[in-house]
Write an enzyme that holds these catalytic residues in place. Structure first.
Site, PDB file in Angstrom:
ATOM      1  N   GLU A 120      -2.531 -74.081 -29.281  1.00 34.54           N
ATOM      2  CA  GLU A 120      -1.419 -73.237 -29.280  1.00 34.54           C
ATOM      3  C   GLU A 120      -1.466 -73.072 -27.844  1.00 34.54           C
ATOM      4  O   GLU A 120      -2.274 -72.966 -26.869  1.00 34.54           O
ATOM      5  CB  GLU A 120      -1.641 -72.078 -30.099  1.00 34.54           C
ATOM      6  CG  GLU A 120      -1.416 -72.056 -31.495  1.00 34.54           C
ATOM      7  CD  GLU A 120      -2.777 -72.191 -32.135  1.00 34.54           C
ATOM      8  OE1 GLU A 120      -2.859 -72.639 -33.345  1.00 34.54           O
ATOM      9  OE2 GLU A 120      -3.979 -72.094 -31.341  1.00 34.54           O
ATOM     10  N   TYR A 123      -0.419 -81.281 -21.336  1.00 30.93           N
ATOM     11  CA  TYR A 123      -0.615 -81.561 -22.737  1.00 30.93           C
ATOM     12  C   TYR A 123      -0.064 -82.673 -23.000  1.00 30.93           C
ATOM     13  O   TYR A 123      -0.547 -83.620 -23.555  1.00 30.93           O
ATOM     14  CB  TYR A 123      -0.768 -80.327 -23.637  1.00 30.93           C
ATOM     15  CG  TYR A 123      -1.717 -79.069 -23.414  1.00 30.93           C
ATOM     16  CD1 TYR A 123      -2.678 -79.315 -22.761  1.00 30.93           C
ATOM     17  CD2 TYR A 123      -1.149 -77.863 -23.356  1.00 30.93           C
ATOM     18  CE1 TYR A 123      -3.671 -78.251 -22.541  1.00 30.93           C
ATOM     19  CE2 TYR A 123      -2.010 -76.768 -23.362  1.00 30.93           C
ATOM     20  CZ  TYR A 123      -3.266 -76.812 -22.572  1.00 30.93           C
ATOM     21  OH  TYR A 123      -4.106 -75.813 -22.232  1.00 30.93           O
TER      22      TYR A 123
END
Length: 172
Positions: A104, A116
């Site tokens: 998250e 990411y």
């Protein structure tokens, strides 16, 4: 030179101040100590010489690696230490049998999201009010199967690029 090694209980005296600088009071000493004692948890520190400059960790649950935290001391940010820690987490998780990696990330943390995405994570959902201290939403991000040849090739390409970049900023 930056070296990545397993986090130990005695490292927490240096990890906690970095945690506070990066994230406030999200995790405390007891939180980290519990993580280090959890057999599903795997935590690492990045050191420059004897100084801890970053840390990261994940949980391994069956074939899924769930990244719980990545933090780099503000003085050492923009030197690819966070990226190196991320790559280390992915490699370690793969070596332990993980097929997928998830995490998250704050909806407002666009820089982390881009990192990411660079490593093959895509946003698959949103957790409303996930962050208790301010109620901010989190994006849930996942990789494809990290054992697929296309993902392994991407990882090796990124590893090579990162190696060149870290050499240019004095991080090995």
């Amino acid at each position: 030179m930056i070296a990545v090694d397993f986090m130990k209980h005695e490292d927490l005296i240096d990890v906690i101040p970095i945690e506070k600088l990066c994230f406030g009071d999200r995790w405390n000493l007891k939180s980290f100590a519990n993580e280090l004692d959890n057999p599903a948890s795997h935590y690492f520190v990045a050191r420059e010489g004897d100084r801890i400059v970053g840390y990261a960790g994940y949980w391994l649950i069956l074939e899924e690696s769930h990244i719980t935290t990545v933090g780099v001391h503000p003085t050492f940010q923009r030197r690819y230490i966070g990226e190196r820690l991320l790559l280390h987490l992915i490699d370690d998780a793969a070596a332990r049998g993980a097929k997928w990696v998830t995490l998250e990330v704050r909806a407002s943390n666009v820089g982390a999201q881009r990192l990411y995405e660079k490593y093959g994570f895509t946003s698959l959902g949103r957790r409303k009010g996930y962050y208790q201290e301010d109620g901010e939403d989190a994006l849930v991000m996942w990789t494809e199967n990290i054992w697929q040849s296309a993902y392994r090739e991407r990882l090796e390409q990124l590893r090579g690029v990162m190696s060149t970049r870290t050499a240019s900023v004095g991080v090995q």
